[in-house]
Scaffold this motif. Structure first.
Motif, PDB file in Angstrom:
ATOM      1  N   ALA A 193      46.437  36.273  45.331  1.00  0.00           N
ATOM      2  CA  ALA A 193      47.443  35.209  45.227  1.00  0.00           C
ATOM      3  C   ALA A 193      47.065  34.185  44.159  1.00  0.00           C
ATOM      4  O   ALA A 193      47.870  33.830  43.304  1.00  0.00           O
ATOM      5  N   GLY A 232      45.810  32.924  40.914  1.00  0.00           N
ATOM      6  CA  GLY A 232      45.555  33.530  39.606  1.00  0.00           C
ATOM      7  C   GLY A 232      46.227  32.717  38.526  1.00  0.00           C
ATOM      8  O   GLY A 232      46.401  31.501  38.658  1.00  0.00           O
ATOM      9  N   LEU A 233      46.610  33.398  37.463  1.00  0.00           N
ATOM     10  CA  LEU A 233      47.285  32.715  36.366  1.00  0.00           C
ATOM     11  C   LEU A 233      48.548  32.015  36.854  1.00  0.00           C
ATOM     12  O   LEU A 233      48.961  31.011  36.306  1.00  0.00           O
ATOM     13  N   GLY A 234      49.152  32.578  37.898  1.00  0.00           N
ATOM     14  CA  GLY A 234      50.372  31.986  38.440  1.00  0.00           C
ATOM     15  C   GLY A 234      50.161  30.533  38.831  1.00  0.00           C
ATOM     16  O   GLY A 234      51.030  29.687  38.608  1.00  0.00           O
ATOM     17  N   ASN A 235      49.022  30.219  39.411  1.00  0.00           N
ATOM     18  CA  ASN A 235      48.770  28.865  39.884  1.00  0.00           C
ATOM     19  C   ASN A 235      48.391  27.926  38.750  1.00  0.00           C
ATOM     20  O   ASN A 235      48.814  26.777  38.725  1.00  0.00           O
ATOM     21  N   ILE A 283      54.445  43.504  35.294  1.00  0.00           N
ATOM     22  CA  ILE A 283      53.777  42.201  35.391  1.00  0.00           C
ATOM     23  C   ILE A 283      52.381  42.286  34.778  1.00  0.00           C
ATOM     24  O   ILE A 283      51.993  41.465  33.956  1.00  0.00           O
ATOM     25  N   TYR A 325      50.527  39.965  32.065  1.00  0.00           N
ATOM     26  CA  TYR A 325      49.457  39.202  32.719  1.00  0.00           C
ATOM     27  C   TYR A 325      48.138  39.400  31.973  1.00  0.00           C
ATOM     28  O   TYR A 325      47.366  38.471  31.763  1.00  0.00           O
ATOM     29  N   PHE A 330      56.003  35.201  43.167  1.00  0.00           N
ATOM     30  CA  PHE A 330      54.966  35.576  42.201  1.00  0.00           C
ATOM     31  C   PHE A 330      53.601  35.036  42.620  1.00  0.00           C
ATOM     32  O   PHE A 330      52.608  35.753  42.660  1.00  0.00           O
ATOM     33  N   THR A 331      53.563  33.757  42.956  1.00  0.00           N
ATOM     34  CA  THR A 331      52.272  33.129  43.216  1.00  0.00           C
ATOM     35  C   THR A 331      51.632  33.665  44.489  1.00  0.00           C
ATOM     36  O   THR A 331      50.418  33.717  44.609  1.00  0.00           O
ATOM     37  N   LEU A 332      52.458  34.090  45.457  1.00  0.00           N
ATOM     38  CA  LEU A 332      51.870  34.659  46.682  1.00  0.00           C
ATOM     39  C   LEU A 332      51.733  36.181  46.585  1.00  0.00           C
ATOM     40  O   LEU A 332      51.393  36.843  47.566  1.00  0.00           O
ATOM     41  N   SER A 333      52.004  36.741  45.423  1.00  0.00           N
ATOM     42  CA  SER A 333      51.896  38.198  45.194  1.00  0.00           C
ATOM     43  C   SER A 333      52.834  39.006  46.077  1.00  0.00           C
ATOM     44  O   SER A 333      52.485  40.095  46.532  1.00  0.00           O
ATOM     45  N   ALA A 363      51.713  44.550  46.497  1.00  0.00           N
ATOM     46  CA  ALA A 363      50.292  44.215  46.345  1.00  0.00           C
ATOM     47  C   ALA A 363      49.711  43.769  47.685  1.00  0.00           C
ATOM     48  O   ALA A 363      48.648  44.237  48.116  1.00  0.00           O
ATOM     49  N   SER A 380      43.519  39.034  40.643  1.00  0.00           N
ATOM     50  CA  SER A 380      44.955  39.251  40.844  1.00  0.00           C
ATOM     51  C   SER A 380      45.391  40.551  40.179  1.00  0.00           C
ATOM     52  O   SER A 380      46.191  41.303  40.730  1.00  0.00           O
ATOM     53  N   SER A 404      45.118  43.770  42.052  1.00  0.00           N
ATOM     54  CA  SER A 404      46.076  44.017  43.126  1.00  0.00           C
ATOM     55  C   SER A 404      47.433  44.427  42.566  1.00  0.00           C
ATOM     56  O   SER A 404      48.244  45.032  43.253  1.00  0.00           O
TER      57      SER A 404
HETATM   58  N1  PHE Z   1      49.823  35.989  42.515  1.00  0.00           N
HETATM   59  C1  PHE Z   1      49.296  36.231  41.203  1.00  0.00           C
HETATM   60  C2  PHE Z   1      49.156  34.903  40.484  1.00  0.00           C
HETATM   61  O1  PHE Z   1      49.650  33.905  40.939  1.00  0.00           O
HETATM   62  C3  PHE Z   1      50.136  37.189  40.410  1.00  0.00           C
HETATM   63  C4  PHE Z   1      50.549  38.418  41.154  1.00  0.00           C
HETATM   64  C5  PHE Z   1      51.911  38.693  41.352  1.00  0.00           C
HETATM   65  C6  PHE Z   1      49.617  39.281  41.694  1.00  0.00           C
HETATM   66  C7  PHE Z   1      52.315  39.803  42.066  1.00  0.00           C
HETATM   67  C8  PHE Z   1      50.011  40.400  42.416  1.00  0.00           C
HETATM   68  C9  PHE Z   1      51.369  40.650  42.608  1.00  0.00           C
HETATM   69  O2  PHE Z   1      48.575  34.837  39.438  1.00  0.00           O
END
Ligand code: PHE
Length: 460
Positions: free
Chosen positions: A26, A28-31, A108, A112, A233-236, A241, A327, A330
């Motif tokens: 969860a 990762g770059l998203g946050n 993604i 990513y 996205f942020t919680l995957s 995943a 991330s 996954s």
């Molecule tokens: N959650 C990850 C992030 O915030 C990105 C991600 C998305 C990972 C979907 C797995 C599935 O960076």
């Protein structure tokens, strides 16, 4: 059939291992990279509020549903959906949900990895003291130099893909679990250091106001869709995943509690990143809406002016790389697990195959920042007028594929799966909390996702 299945690819060593792995996925770059720049582009406060509401009423319940399906099926998402659909007397086409997730994962990861490559490059730029004493302009030109050269981006993207596939090839237990255990607490600490710097930057209040003061005139229907997409996205969520990680979860561990911990940690990291970045943005007269380069154009200013900045800067980017790494594995695990189950491949060759395909797609993003930076394939649609291929890939996956995947997961878990099966697998009885969960996934998620979609397209 209600007998418990055995996992095929091994299991997490316990509750903590799962929490770490799921948090690793969860956070990762998203946050740290994406949340601040999209909050900046969409006007701040109101966007952040919508995002937080989506995490609470859509994200957390869907995460529970996804882990639950994974643990019940005990296979790659494609096969999990096939097996569970048969068990619940639903159509075999439910396995297409697994396929859609695999495709979303490839797409993604393809971009990513390119962005994670920037972070790897910045480890060296920060460590060498390049940022010391730099002005905002200097930092900006360092960033522009990096992204304007396709060969460089390609090299860093390649390196990051190799790192990812190396871990995936070794399987879920070795390597990964250990790395995540150390890295998560360190990331928290360094974000605190950055917050301390931001606090003293002279524009802390302005930054906080921007992030937490909702001004609803600044958010559009499309902005709401972006906020919701980002919650997925942020919680995957929405692509398998978390489902595949759930399939390695030992029986009897509480899905509700672990999910809650993961979501809270994820949200905390995003908010801390935002609170560290926006004060720096305002103190230096930068644009909050300056796009994907935002953290690479702001944080180096902080590192360039704090004591031991080269050290802290390097440490920060190392941790960011680790967060992205945990991330990225996954994102590709659903595909690799399927190749092992259905194509009889060894994990090593499955990882290599998946890695090469993703790497190739990554070229689209590499070129979006330089030789194709003026190419706007969908410029005839107003919301996509300025979107590069990278922007479109990001939009398609985060704002369309993940919410749709999540919607279907909710429909399956709450409408097609029998009440008995979900009570049994969630293992929290069928009292108040179970009923709240079921109500949310049964009604709120499908309705909310549909309305946000229809509004963004302009139908509602
Ligand atoms: N959650 C990850 C992030 O915030 C990105 C991600 C998305 C990972 C979907 C797995 C599935 O960076």
């Amino acid at each position: 059939m209600t007998g418990k299945r055995e996992p095929i690819h091994g299991q997490w060593s316990g509750r903590l291992a799962f929490i770490l792995a799921a948090t690793g996925s969860a956070v990762g770059l998203g946050n740290i990279w994406k949340f601040p720049y999209i909050a900046g582009e969409n006007g701040g406060g109101a966007f952040v509020l919508v995002y937080l509401v989506c995490i609470a009423v859509i994200g957390i319940p869907i995460m529970m549903a996804e882990v639950m399906l994974g643990r019940r099926g005990r296979r790659s998402p494609i096969n999990t959906m096939r097996v569970l659909a048969a068990e619940e007397h639903a159509g075999a086409y439910w396995q297409w949900l697994g396929w859609a997730g695999v495709i979303a994962g490839f797409l993604i990861l393809s971009y990513y990895s390119v962005i994670a490559g920037w972070a790897v490059a910045y480890v060296f730029r920060a460590g060498s003291g390049l940022f010391t004493g730099q002005t905002a302009d200097g930092v900006q030109s360092i960033f522009n130099n990096l992204v304007s050269e396709p060969e460089r981006l390609l090299a860093w993207h390649t390196l990051f893909m190799v790192m990812t596939m190396a871990v995936v090839a070794r399987g879920v237990r070795s390597g990964l679990e250990r790395a995540v255990r150390l890295m998560m607490p360190s990331l928290f600490l360094i974000l605190l250091v950055l917050l301390g710097y931001a606090w003293n930057s002279g524009a802390f209040e302005q930054g906080i106001h921007f992030l937490f003061h909702p001004d609803f005139s600044k958010i559009t229907g499309n902005g709401v869709l972006i906020a919701m997409g980002h919650a997925f996205f942020t919680l995957s969520l929405g692509m398998g995943a978390i489902m595949v990680y759930g399939s390695y979860l030992p029986a009897r561990i509480s899905i509700a509690k672990t999910t809650l911990v993961v979501s809270l940690a994820d949200t905390a990291v995003a908010l801390m990143a935002g609170m560290a970045i926006f004060p720096i943005v305002f103190a230096n007269g930068l644009e909050p809406g300056s796009g994907p380069g935002l953290i690479f154009q702001t944080l180096p200013i902080a590192f360039g002016h704090m004591p031991y900045g080269a050290f802290f800067g390097m440490l920060f980017f190392v941790l960011l790389v680790f967060a992205a790494w945990s991330s990225s594995i996954s994102l590709i695990e659903p595909a690799v697990a399927w190749l092992v189950e259905n194509r009889g491949m060894k994990r090593v060759s499955a990882s290599m195959l998946a890695g090469v395909v993703t790497w190739l797609f990554g070229l689209l993003t590499v070129f979006s920042f330089n030789i194709w930076s003026d190419f706007r394939p969908l410029s005839f649609i107003p919301v996509f007028r300025d979107s590069t291929i990278f922007d479109l890939l990001d939009y398609l996956t985060a704002n369309v594929m993940l919410p749709l995947g999540g919607l279907l997961i909710a429909v399956f878990a709450a409408w097609l799966m029998s009440r008995d099966s979900s009570v049994d697998e969630l293992g929290m009885g069928d009292g108040f909390f179970y009923r709240v969960w079921r109500f949310l996934v049964r009604y709120i998620t499908p309705v909310a996702v549909s309305i946000v979609f229809l509004r963004a397209i302009g139908i509602v």
